[in-house]
Design a protein around this motif. Structure first.
Motif, PDB file in Angstrom:
ATOM      1  N   UNK A   1       0.820  -1.219   0.000  1.00 45.06           N
ATOM      2  CA  UNK A   1       0.000   0.000   0.000  1.00 45.06           C
ATOM      3  C   UNK A   1       0.853   1.268   0.000  1.00 45.06           C
ATOM      4  N   UNK A   2       2.116   1.130   0.382  1.00 45.73           N
ATOM      5  CA  UNK A   2       2.998   2.294   0.413  1.00 45.73           C
ATOM      6  C   UNK A   2       3.040   2.935  -0.980  1.00 45.73           C
ATOM      7  N   UNK A   3       2.999   2.102  -1.998  1.00 44.74           N
ATOM      8  CA  UNK A   3       3.023   2.601  -3.368  1.00 44.74           C
ATOM      9  C   UNK A   3       1.747   3.382  -3.691  1.00 44.74           C
ATOM     10  N   UNK A   4       0.630   2.861  -3.185  1.00 50.18           N
ATOM     11  CA  UNK A   4      -0.656   3.515  -3.461  1.00 50.18           C
ATOM     12  C   UNK A   4      -0.808   4.804  -2.656  1.00 50.18           C
ATOM     13  N   UNK A   5      -0.191   4.830  -1.498  1.00 48.35           N
ATOM     14  CA  UNK A   5      -0.365   5.993  -0.598  1.00 48.35           C
ATOM     15  C   UNK A   5       0.795   6.968  -0.671  1.00 48.35           C
ATOM     16  N   UNK A   6       1.680   6.794  -1.661  1.00 47.93           N
ATOM     17  CA  UNK A   6       2.900   7.592  -1.591  1.00 47.93           C
ATOM     18  C   UNK A   6       2.652   9.069  -1.828  1.00 47.93           C
ATOM     19  N   UNK A   7       3.491   9.845  -1.179  1.00 46.20           N
ATOM     20  CA  UNK A   7       3.327  11.284  -1.174  1.00 46.20           C
ATOM     21  C   UNK A   7       3.834  11.871  -2.495  1.00 46.20           C
ATOM     22  N   UNK A   8       3.145  12.880  -2.971  1.00 47.47           N
ATOM     23  CA  UNK A   8       3.478  13.521  -4.238  1.00 47.47           C
ATOM     24  C   UNK A   8       4.687  14.444  -4.086  1.00 47.47           C
ATOM     25  N   UNK A   9       5.390  14.702  -5.194  1.00 47.91           N
ATOM     26  CA  UNK A   9       6.636  15.485  -5.091  1.00 47.91           C
ATOM     27  C   UNK A   9       6.418  16.917  -4.618  1.00 47.91           C
ATOM     28  N   UNK A  10       5.314  17.549  -5.037  1.00 47.23           N
ATOM     29  CA  UNK A  10       5.081  18.932  -4.611  1.00 47.23           C
ATOM     30  C   UNK A  10       4.770  18.986  -3.117  1.00 47.23           C
ATOM     31  N   UNK A  11       3.991  18.005  -2.678  1.00 45.27           N
ATOM     32  CA  UNK A  11       3.658  17.917  -1.260  1.00 45.27           C
ATOM     33  C   UNK A  11       4.904  17.666  -0.429  1.00 45.27           C
ATOM     34  N   UNK A  12       5.719  16.755  -0.921  1.00 46.67           N
ATOM     35  CA  UNK A  12       6.940  16.407  -0.191  1.00 46.67           C
ATOM     36  C   UNK A  12       7.848  17.631  -0.059  1.00 46.67           C
ATOM     37  N   UNK A  13       7.967  18.375  -1.147  1.00 47.18           N
ATOM     38  CA  UNK A  13       8.815  19.570  -1.122  1.00 47.18           C
ATOM     39  C   UNK A  13       8.256  20.592  -0.127  1.00 47.18           C
TER      40      UNK A  13
END
Ligand SMILES: *Cc1c(COP(=O)(O)O)cnc(C)c1O
Length: 464
Positions: free
Chosen positions: A319-331
């Motif tokens: 599920x980590x793949x399905x729930x992974x955080x987006x690059x803009x959010x991460x930044x």
């Protein structure tokens, strides 16, 4: 016998022809214009069947102008900046926490180009995207390990699935909460594949209730912060400390969903009882979960921190793949967390904290400036003391003193003025109280005073 009114319905082509006379967008929109025309004809057919009357030409004009205005609307952005004058600082419908300028810039740069999202620039090898925030989180939370997913609901699901799937998780009946309409602990639990075992009662749950419910199928004790409500009166719940002691004695995990994730102590500003994830870990919780866009003041994210072996099991879950955080959010999250490295400047850098820490004197001054600038409009305006709320499922029942600019309508109703303010430019969302419009000044962002005066001037210039 009455003539069948449905016979007068215009054809799609007739509507499109009339539409072309009205707007150049008809050509540009192509099939979409035909789709809208068909929808409007169908809607008219329903109205006629329900007993409306028919008049071919009026209907054609009517249809064409409705389609034209829908087309025009569909060429304007739907998501627009809004001035939040509700006094609810974390307003879920208005996007919860406003980002710090540094975080907004980081998101913009991450989105507008390439970045080393999953590459170690030292070696040129693939790396983990969580690495950008894992170390910061460890430092700020005093946590041995941390990771991040796209919201706290996802954090809860993945934690329960990775650590308790097919086994039982004990939760107090007083904590089976619903947050924001779609996050309900029993349903989240069901999705994760863990079995919910309720213990205690709504108002009283004791440690013995947990103890008695433990079986060889039990995997974890879960504590959920009752973020958006409060049980008062005759109540009891075991302390986290006691749950940790029990968990350790019986070999069970203790998971603490604190919800809001205060990284600084909000009791300094008179807001009490908000659990701090750092404190949960210090007391001995194995895993703590919280949101990025509540009291943390960052982007939508779900943060998990605690024992390294547990974080690793969570990170290896599919599920980590399905729930992974987006690059803009991460930044944006990285930039927000960096602000916490310098607590001295935090309240000037982080909008949420700036709003919480604004003094009544500052708010009154803000109000006086607005009144002065708007005095020439002739509107019936005044300042009043008011109450603001943190909201967003944190600090239930606690409010902050505030100041509101109050508009007392003279001609139109408060509801119709509020609607015009919402649809204005800039859009303003205010609070209606007893036929008055209240603009709470605590939830205004720096620099929005001018925007608010513009919106109110617009209202004064065309009062109906
Ligand atoms: C808000 C909240 C959630 C849901 O978090 P999101 O980030 O909105 O998904 C879960 N648990 C608690 C206790 C909360 O307060």
């Amino acid at each position: 016998m009455n003539e069948n009114p449905l016979r007068h319905l215009p054809a799609v082509n007739e509507v499109l022809l009339a539409l072309r006379q009205r707007t150049p967008l008809a050509e540009l929109a192509g099939d979409w214009a035909a789709t809208l025309a068909r929808e409007e004809i169908d809607a008219l057919r329903h109205r006629l069947r329900a007993g409306g009357s028919a008049n071919g030409h009026a209907h054609l004009n009517d249809l064409a102008s409705r389609v034209a205005s829908r087309l025009e609307a569909s060429h304007r952005p739907r998501l627009v900046p809004v001035i939040n004058a509700t006094g609810i600082l974390l307003h879920t419908n208005l996007g919860r926490a406003p980002l710090a300028p540094a975080a907004a810039t980081a998101a913009e740069r991450a989105g507008g180009g390439y970045l080393n999202l999953e590459m170690d620039l030292e070696t040129g090898q693939r790396s983990s995207r969580q690495a950008a925030v894992a170390e910061l989180l460890r430092r700020l939370l005093g946590a041995p390990a941390a990771t991040v997913v796209n919201n706290n609901a996802a954090a809860t699901v993945i934690a329960l699935r990775a650590l308790a799937q097919g086994r039982e998780v004990l939760v107090s009946r007083g904590e089976l909460v619903e947050i924001g309409g779609s996050f309900r602990i029993p349903e989240i639990m069901a999705v994760s594949g863990a079995t919910l075992k309720e213990v205690g009662t709504t108002n009283i749950t004791r440690l013995q209730d947990f103890e008695a419910a433990i079986s060889d199928r039990t995997a974890a004790l879960l504590r959920v912060h009752a973020s958006n409500y409060k049980i008062v009166g005759h109540t009891a719940a075991p302390s986290l400390q006691d749950m940790v002691t029990l968990g350790k004695a019986r070999g069970l995990l203790v998971i603490d969903d604190v919800g809001s994730g205060a990284l600084v102590d909000f009791s300094t500003w008179g807001l009490t009882d908000e659990p701090m994830p750092r404190e949960s870990l210090r007391v001995g919780a194995d895993l703590v979960l919280f949101s990025g866009d509540k009291l943390l003041g960052g982007p939508q994210a779900g943060i998990l921190a605690g024992r390294p072996d547990l974080i690793q099991r969570i990170e290896s879950d599919p599920l980590m793949r399905a729930f992974r955080i987006d690059k803009m959010t991460l930044a944006a999250l990285e930039a927000t967390l960096r602000l916490y490295l310098d607590p001295g400047t935090l309240s000037t850098q982080l909008p949420l904290l700036a709003m919480i820490t604004a003094t009544m004197e500052e708010l009154r001054q803000r109000g006086s400036r607005l009144l002065a600038v708007l005095s020439s409009t002739g509107m019936n305006l005044m300042l009043r003391e008011s109450r603001a709320f943190v909201g967003g499922g944190s600090l239930p029942g606690q409010d902050l003193p505030s100041v509101a600019l109050v508009l007392i309508p003279t001609e139109a109703s408060a509801a119709s003025l509020a609607r015009r303010l919402r649809l204005g430019q800039p859009a303003v969302v205010a609070r209606i109280e007893k036929e008055e419009i209240h603009f709470d000044l605590r939830s205004l962002l720096p620099g929005q005073e001018l925007d608010l005066t513009e919106a109110l001037r617009g209202l004064a210039a065309s009062p109906s």
